[in-house]
Motif scaffolding. Sequence first.
Motif, PDB file in Angstrom:
ATOM      1  N   LYS A 103      -2.931   9.919  -6.404  1.00 55.59           N
ATOM      2  CA  LYS A 103      -2.816   9.473  -7.804  1.00 55.59           C
ATOM      3  C   LYS A 103      -2.513   7.984  -7.880  1.00 55.59           C
ATOM      4  O   LYS A 103      -2.698   7.359  -8.913  1.00 55.59           O
ATOM      5  N   GLY A 104      -1.972   7.434  -6.807  1.00 58.63           N
ATOM      6  CA  GLY A 104      -1.776   5.979  -6.788  1.00 58.63           C
ATOM      7  C   GLY A 104      -0.333   5.554  -6.873  1.00 58.63           C
ATOM      8  O   GLY A 104       0.600   6.369  -6.947  1.00 58.63           O
ATOM      9  N   TYR A 127      -7.319   5.341   3.252  1.00 56.78           N
ATOM     10  CA  TYR A 127      -6.707   5.281   1.913  1.00 56.78           C
ATOM     11  C   TYR A 127      -5.669   4.167   1.829  1.00 56.78           C
ATOM     12  O   TYR A 127      -5.467   3.586   0.767  1.00 56.78           O
ATOM     13  N   GLN A 163      -6.855   1.039   0.436  1.00 49.96           N
ATOM     14  CA  GLN A 163      -7.190   1.084  -0.987  1.00 49.96           C
ATOM     15  C   GLN A 163      -8.689   1.195  -1.216  1.00 49.96           C
ATOM     16  O   GLN A 163      -9.287   0.430  -1.978  1.00 49.96           O
ATOM     17  N   SER A 169       0.863  -1.182   0.000  1.00 45.42           N
ATOM     18  CA  SER A 169       0.000   0.000   0.000  1.00 45.42           C
ATOM     19  C   SER A 169       0.892   1.223   0.000  1.00 45.42           C
ATOM     20  O   SER A 169       1.775   1.356   0.849  1.00 45.42           O
ATOM     21  N   THR A 170       0.655   2.123  -0.954  1.00 45.07           N
ATOM     22  CA  THR A 170       1.499   3.319  -1.025  1.00 45.07           C
ATOM     23  C   THR A 170       1.321   4.207   0.202  1.00 45.07           C
ATOM     24  O   THR A 170       2.272   4.805   0.690  1.00 45.07           O
TER      25      THR A 170
END
Lengths: 419, 217
Positions: free
Chosen positions: A404-405, A158, A161, A132-133
């Motif tokens: 932005k992902g 967030y 996801q 997960s970023t």
Amino acid sequence: MKILVLSLLRLGDVVMTTPTFSGIREKYPDAELHVLMNQQFKSVEPLIPFVDEFKYFDRNQLQKGLGEANRNIFDSFERLSLLINELNAEKYDLVINLTHNYLSAWLMGLIESQSGKIGLEFDEFKKTHLNSTWFEFFNQHSQKYSPALFHFSDVYYYGSQLPTKYHPFTLQETERGKKEALPYQADQYIVVQPLTSTDDKNWGLDKFSEALEHFNRFFPSCKIVLLGAPFEKDQLMELSMRLNSSCTTHQVALLSLEGALSLVKKASLLLTLDTSIKHFASAVGTKILELVIGVSNFFETGAYGNGHVIVRSQKFCEQKNKPGQKYYAKDIPPALIAIVMRAFLENDQFQLGLLASEWQQEVSIFRTKIDESGLWQAQVLSHNENDDDLYSPDRKLWRSRLLKGAAHCSQYLGEEKCL
Amino acid sequence: MKIETTLSRSEDVVLLLNGTSICSRIDPWLEAQKWIDLNCSLIESYPTLIVLGLGAGYHIIRLAETFPNKKIHVIENNLNLIELFDRQMLSKNKKCREHITCHWIHEYKKIKDWEFRFYRDSRYAVLRFNPRCFLEKDFYSHLEDMLIGRKFESFVEQARFKNNLTFLLENKNWLDSVSSDQKKLLSINEILSGIEQQPFPLTKEQRIWKTLGELIK
């Protein structure tokens, strides 16, 4: 589909994860959602919606089994093995770890998942996985920034996801709670929670007493209810005696979590410190005035939602046992808090701005806001308001990258670090 | 050992072993209740209770009445006391009888033969009834050590029944380091130090110990 979420921190953190539960419910409407949390917070279970089953991590028993000389040395091993076997028998499709610590990372590595895991995990080589970023950002960069760039609730949400949107806290009232709170409710009342889990974060009963005495003069028709858990009775009674001596009308409510939620729900305002009850108020849409004392990090765990007010001293102090670490001082003027309460109750934003400017040598006053990306932030209130004055440009930068992902973040998330 | 009887102030039967009473001479039921209150947190945490010392048995009956869902194993090294308890107390209390098992263990060497049945699970509480244990301190203390597994000898004995710990028993360096003081109580830190010496990848069981290690930091 079966999903397990690990939430092994404190009560407030469990409430801060409710947006994640609702987000999971929305993203996977047919999934069965299980949550693993600490046994000591079992009493919050009836208040949490969206969850099909709670599993419990009995930290106290495990610690006793490890530490007490009259217990079998293998006792905790057997207990934990049983829990892991029980979890693995569920055959989860997705496991999400919202608890960013070593304990949960090892545990995460022991829980099997059919198709994926999100959040901190150690494998059999003690290699770190996050998937997960947001959690990678949190793991590598969060401690660099002061104030913290993002609220924990946003990171949980967030990081899991889930779809981009505003995601409020959600708790559900119970009939038992409504019945318990009823004797304390009135046409107009405020709830005051003067105690936290540690003395470091307490403002002081004398200051609460003074502030409430002033407030009572401004708003004699508004009832004051002092809220606490049954084990806090002695300290609340001490505050009650002080208020009696100044003829400040009030009532003491020693309630369960269910009762506390119902009490706070109908209140006009909650005056509190860094407590889980502020998250309760956030979940039921009650205005929150939060006083930040000691180690409280309100940029990570402050009153969530739009329009709450947070006050902290401009002074810092050092704790004797932890030199070098700064704490917010306790010297927030009680009279100011009474005036802020009045302005806040009357929705007098102009007055709040004026107070922030006039008292800026002594305190900072913030108003909370959900920004256009659905992320929480605290803005400094002043007569000449500037939205982003508090946060460095880093917040905008990271917000843009993270929302932005993964593809946009990978180049900035290289180095491995684990809290 | 000669067994005699007398009456307590509360008019309950008091047993004397060689002239020393093995329950309260004032009120044995009250003593039993206080013993339960003292051990309550331990009792509530486990499905199986191993009580060292039968004494006159008041504390066993009260324990079975208070916690009807627990399995109670009583260890006594005087067979006559067990027979007396069976005849005088258990026979009149059928409900309690279902949950109570008395074991006659009277020699050190038999301890090992008997204990292994519990070692596989490890989830039991060991409760001492001091008025009885005090009369044969060495025997009951040794038994307690063996059941708790925190001294080197008892640890090795129990670890033999745990497949996941054979790596420790095969590690000579580790065995030497922890066996230097046989009276010292072992903690999870000793087990973790053995795991630290293991090469990657860690087994599932080793990772469970690592998880537990985080709880004591």
